[in-house]
Design an enzyme around this catalytic site. Structure first.
Site, PDB file in Angstrom:
ATOM      1  N   HIS A 349      -5.187  -1.091   4.697  1.00  0.00           N
ATOM      2  CA  HIS A 349      -6.070  -0.654   3.615  1.00  0.00           C
ATOM      3  C   HIS A 349      -6.682  -1.915   2.998  1.00  0.00           C
ATOM      4  O   HIS A 349      -6.061  -2.977   2.997  1.00  0.00           O
ATOM      5  CB  HIS A 349      -5.201   0.085   2.594  1.00  0.00           C
ATOM      6  N   ASP A 426       3.609  -2.444   2.737  1.00  0.00           N
ATOM      7  CA  ASP A 426       2.823  -1.519   1.930  1.00  0.00           C
ATOM      8  C   ASP A 426       3.365  -0.106   2.190  1.00  0.00           C
ATOM      9  O   ASP A 426       3.159   0.461   3.264  1.00  0.00           O
ATOM     10  CB  ASP A 426       1.344  -1.637   2.333  1.00  0.00           C
ATOM     11  N   GLN A 429       1.630   4.860   1.765  1.00  0.00           N
ATOM     12  CA  GLN A 429       1.518   6.114   2.520  1.00  0.00           C
ATOM     13  C   GLN A 429       2.830   6.527   3.154  1.00  0.00           C
ATOM     14  O   GLN A 429       2.864   7.507   3.888  1.00  0.00           O
ATOM     15  CB  GLN A 429       0.458   5.968   3.628  1.00  0.00           C
ATOM     16  N   LYS A 452       0.653   8.875  -5.314  1.00  0.00           N
ATOM     17  CA  LYS A 452       0.703   9.363  -3.937  1.00  0.00           C
ATOM     18  C   LYS A 452       2.047   9.999  -3.618  1.00  0.00           C
ATOM     19  O   LYS A 452       2.300  10.440  -2.511  1.00  0.00           O
ATOM     20  CB  LYS A 452       0.412   8.226  -2.957  1.00  0.00           C
ATOM     21  N   CYS A 590     -11.360   3.178   2.706  1.00  0.00           N
ATOM     22  CA  CYS A 590     -10.955   1.810   2.325  1.00  0.00           C
ATOM     23  C   CYS A 590     -10.173   1.144   3.450  1.00  0.00           C
ATOM     24  O   CYS A 590      -9.176   0.442   3.203  1.00  0.00           O
ATOM     25  CB  CYS A 590     -10.137   1.796   1.038  1.00  0.00           C
TER      26      CYS A 590
HETATM   27  N1  PMP Z   1      -2.304   0.902   0.627  1.00  0.00           N
HETATM   28  C1  PMP Z   1      -2.510   2.042   1.269  1.00  0.00           C
HETATM   29  C2  PMP Z   1      -1.999   2.209   2.675  1.00  0.00           C
HETATM   30  C3  PMP Z   1      -3.199   3.067   0.638  1.00  0.00           C
HETATM   31  O1  PMP Z   1      -3.399   4.204   1.284  1.00  0.00           O
HETATM   32  C4  PMP Z   1      -3.667   2.878  -0.675  1.00  0.00           C
HETATM   33  C5  PMP Z   1      -4.425   3.966  -1.395  1.00  0.00           C
HETATM   34  N2  PMP Z   1      -5.303   4.688  -0.621  1.00  0.00           N
HETATM   35  C6  PMP Z   1      -3.395   1.665  -1.296  1.00  0.00           C
HETATM   36  C7  PMP Z   1      -2.721   0.696  -0.619  1.00  0.00           C
HETATM   37  C8  PMP Z   1      -3.856   1.409  -2.697  1.00  0.00           C
HETATM   38  O2  PMP Z   1      -3.233   2.296  -3.567  1.00  0.00           O
HETATM   39  P1  PMP Z   1      -3.711   2.415  -5.072  1.00  0.00           P
HETATM   40  O3  PMP Z   1      -5.172   2.676  -5.026  1.00  0.00           O
HETATM   41  O4  PMP Z   1      -2.931   3.560  -5.611  1.00  0.00           O
HETATM   42  O5  PMP Z   1      -3.370   1.126  -5.731  1.00  0.00           O
END
Ligand code: PMP
Length: 632
Positions: A349, A426, A429, A452, A590
């Site tokens: 991401h 990370d 997910q 999430k 993203c």
């Molecule tokens: N890492 C991953 C794999 C994500 O899917 C996301 C959110 N889509 C993020 C980081 C960032 O999360 P947040 O926007 O809640 O900070």
């Protein structure tokens, strides 16, 4: 109920349509207000059940079907339970009504013997919803279609895939010590959390919840009930899932972007503001103690959830993004120097690329990328080649948000640490779909976002090994993170306070604690297994649609089904689904590097959670088939 008959002694279609519509008007909202007996309509499954039942009991005479229906030209999947009826087949669980061309020869009273006392304001007086456990009854002529207590909707079908699924789900229930179903009485089904005892006052004082006699209306988590995993009932814990969108029941397939919140989380946050609200840690008064207790109890819950060694390893941050930025700046900026190498994967991401790229640019570091194969799987051999004594940190995701790929995280951590690199994982997910045990994974840091995992927005977690956190420079500075301040010298607290400068998001941290309670009570392993089979079910049906290209076909995936549909832009697909009340994300998610690696700029991305059902999937698939009928 009486109807006119035609020359053959069969009842008049117009009369029957009228009667059916009277009946359907009286039903709760999720039922269509009008059905048609015309061959071209694809009505509610309830109508199909009526017709199927009547056919099977010999109460319907078959009328010569419309030729277009005898020769269905659309390439629907073949496993429809009504595909043998000579009427238009349909998708998955949702049979076409099949009412076309069929003349009933019985009184509808006999079809609904126990379901006649409708009260429009009380769904429990409607006839049994085939999709809700515990609402069927033995005399119901639909019982062969309706769910038995232990079954999910699709489990009553007979394809080998579905029997396999049924067995798997039965094993989910037994593997996690869940007893055979309790029959929920209607009041319970309406008011309580699926697995919880409906006792508003029986809360643990330690967690600052209401205690007996205080008269609060809080209906929160108390204790696990012995009930099988039932996504239809779990859905009822999430108020927003009863919303209508474009007149259709909301189907939330945007879980990778954010998840919906159970009532227990919403109530917990409201309770905080009604009974506990105070700043934390710094006052002698009662509310400060309540708020501090609740906040620290939430930290304890996260610690247990992740199996961290200590609560000092749990730092509350705004979300995964802030957690990664914190590590990049507090650790990276102070420990890396020109020539050092940072390794990330191609799956990341943007939140796990941009902070590292910025740091690399600022300090003359090298950013190296672990490649993936055409299915979106990490190439471990290539990864091994990237690692060397200059590698100082490896940052990668446990589950890709764009493709759903589950990475071999434990192995990758080991490989990085073998060359002396630190690892940031990370977990944005992963934590809502699988057991994440930080001691077992052994990463140095792990981040995730509360929103999430069925918790609030604006709160997330940075886990870090305690010694490492205490060695790191503060991220932001100000109140709350200091031990002592003079104009000459500042002494910082140790972790976690060291990284929690200023007033944090107290209420939402407590809400995150409630979300973790919720997930824990259902059982993260049971959730993982259920979602796995749901994903398989959806993948199988999606692949049957001509012109669908699945983006991300790793052997090990969680939740996500990215795809393109030939003949349509992704936005068109998203809008068509939205018309049916189905929320999916379209765009680059993203994660532009991985989509470009697989040759696309954007995808349609449904992503599943444990409150989604096979019926949700069926509706989604059915909508895509409808699109295919229009444009090939
Ligand atoms: N890492 C991953 C794999 C994500 O899917 C996301 C959110 N889509 C993020 C980081 C960032 O999360 P947040 O926007 O809640 O900070």
């Amino acid at each position: 109920m009486s109807t006119n008959t035609n020359n053959n002694g069969l009842y008049d279609v117009a009369d029957l349509q009228h009667i059916a519509n009277e009946l359907f008007k009286a039903l709760p909202n999720e039922f269509p207000k009008e059905i048609s007996l015309s061959p071209d309509h694809n009505d509610h499954p309830k109508a199909t059940k009526v017709v199927e039942t009547l056919l099977s009991t010999g109460n319907l005479a078959e009328f010569t079907p419309n030729t277009s229906l005898q020769n269905p030209t659309t390439a629907y999947p073949s496993h429809s339970p009504v595909s043998g009826l000579g009427v238009s087949p349909s998708v998955g669980n949702y049979a076409n009504t099949g009412v076309a061309g069929l003349y009933p020869v019985t009184d509808l009273d006999t079809v609904f013997p126990n379901d006649k006392n409708f009260n429009i304001n009380n769904p429990n007086t409607g006839f049994s919803d085939v999709n809700l456990k515990g609402s069927s009854n033995d005399n119901n002529p639909f019982s062969s279609f309706a769910l038995n207590d232990n079954y999910l909707p699709f489990q009553t079908q007979s394809s080998s895939f579905e029997s396999e699924l049924r067995e798997a789900l039965a094993s989910v229930n037994t593997a996690f010590g869940i007893q055979p179903a309790l029959t929920l009485n209607p009041a319970e089904a309406q008011n309580s959390y699926y697995f919880l005892e409906n006792n508003p006052f029986a809360f643990d004082k330690k967690n600052s919840f209401p205690t007996a006699g205080k008269g609060s209306s809080f209906h929160g988590i108390h204790q696990l009930k012995s009930t099988p995993f039932d996504a239809n009932l779990i859905k009822k814990d999430f108020p927003i899932l009863s919303e209508k969108v474009n007149g259709k029941p909301l189907i939330w397939f945007d879980n990778a972007a954010t998840t919906q919140k159970p009532k227990s989380v919403i109530d917990r946050i409201a309770y905080f503001y009604e009974h506990e609200n105070s700043n934390i840690h710094r006052a002698a008064h009662e509310l400060a103690a309540r708020a501090s207790d609740a906040y620290e109890a939430a930290r304890e819950k996260v610690k247990t959830f992740l199996n961290a060694g200590s609560i000092n390893e749990i730092v509350f941050v705004r979300g995964a993004t802030e957690g990664i930025n914190l590590v990049a700046q507090s650790w990276g900026d102070n420990n890396l120097s020109a020539g050092d190498e940072i390794v990330v994967s191609n799956l990341e991401h943007h939140a796990n690329i941009v902070p590292w790229k910025r740091l690399a640019d600022k300090k003359g570091l090298k950013l190296r990328v672990i490649p993936v194969d055409d299915d979106g799987q990490i190439l471990l051999d290539e990864y091994a080649k990237l690692l060397n004594s200059k590698t100082k940190i490896v940052a990668f995701t446990q589950v890709s948000n764009a493709l759903g790929t589950v990475t071999p995280a434990k192995k990758m951590v080991e490989m990085a640490q073998a060359v002396g690199a630190k690892v940031l994982l990370d977990g944005a997910q992963s934590v809502s779909h699988m057991k994440v045990d930080v001691q077992d994974l052994n990463a140095d840091w792990l981040v995730f976002s509360g929103h999430k995992i069925f918790g609030p927005t604006g709160i997330g977690v940075l886990y870090g090994k305690e010694d490492l956190l205490n060695d790191m420079q503060p991220y932001q500075s100000g109140g709350n993170m200091i031990q002592d301040v003079t104009f000459e010298e500042i002494k910082y607290h140790k972790a976690p306070n060291r990284f929690e400068a200023g007033t944090g998001n107290i209420a939402d941290a407590i809400g995150l604690g409630a979300a973790i309670d919720y997930v824990t009570k259902i059982g993260i392993n049971a959730i993982g297994q259920y979602e796995h089979y749901l994903l398989e079910y959806a993948t199988k049906l999606l692949k049957e649609i001509p012109g669908v290209r699945l983006i991300g076909t790793a052997a090990n995936k969680a939740s996500v089904l990215s795809f393109n549909l030939q003949g349509y832009s992704n936005d068109e697909v998203g809008q068509a689904l939205n018309k049916e009340g189905i929320a999916v994300r379209t765009g680059h998610h993203c994660a532009q590097p991985i989509l470009r690696r697989l040759g696309v700029e954007t995808t349609v991305r449904p992503s599943l959670a444990f409150y989604n059902t096979t019926q949700d999937v069926d509706k989604f698939i059915e909508t895509l088939w409808e699109l295919k009928k229009v444009r090939f």
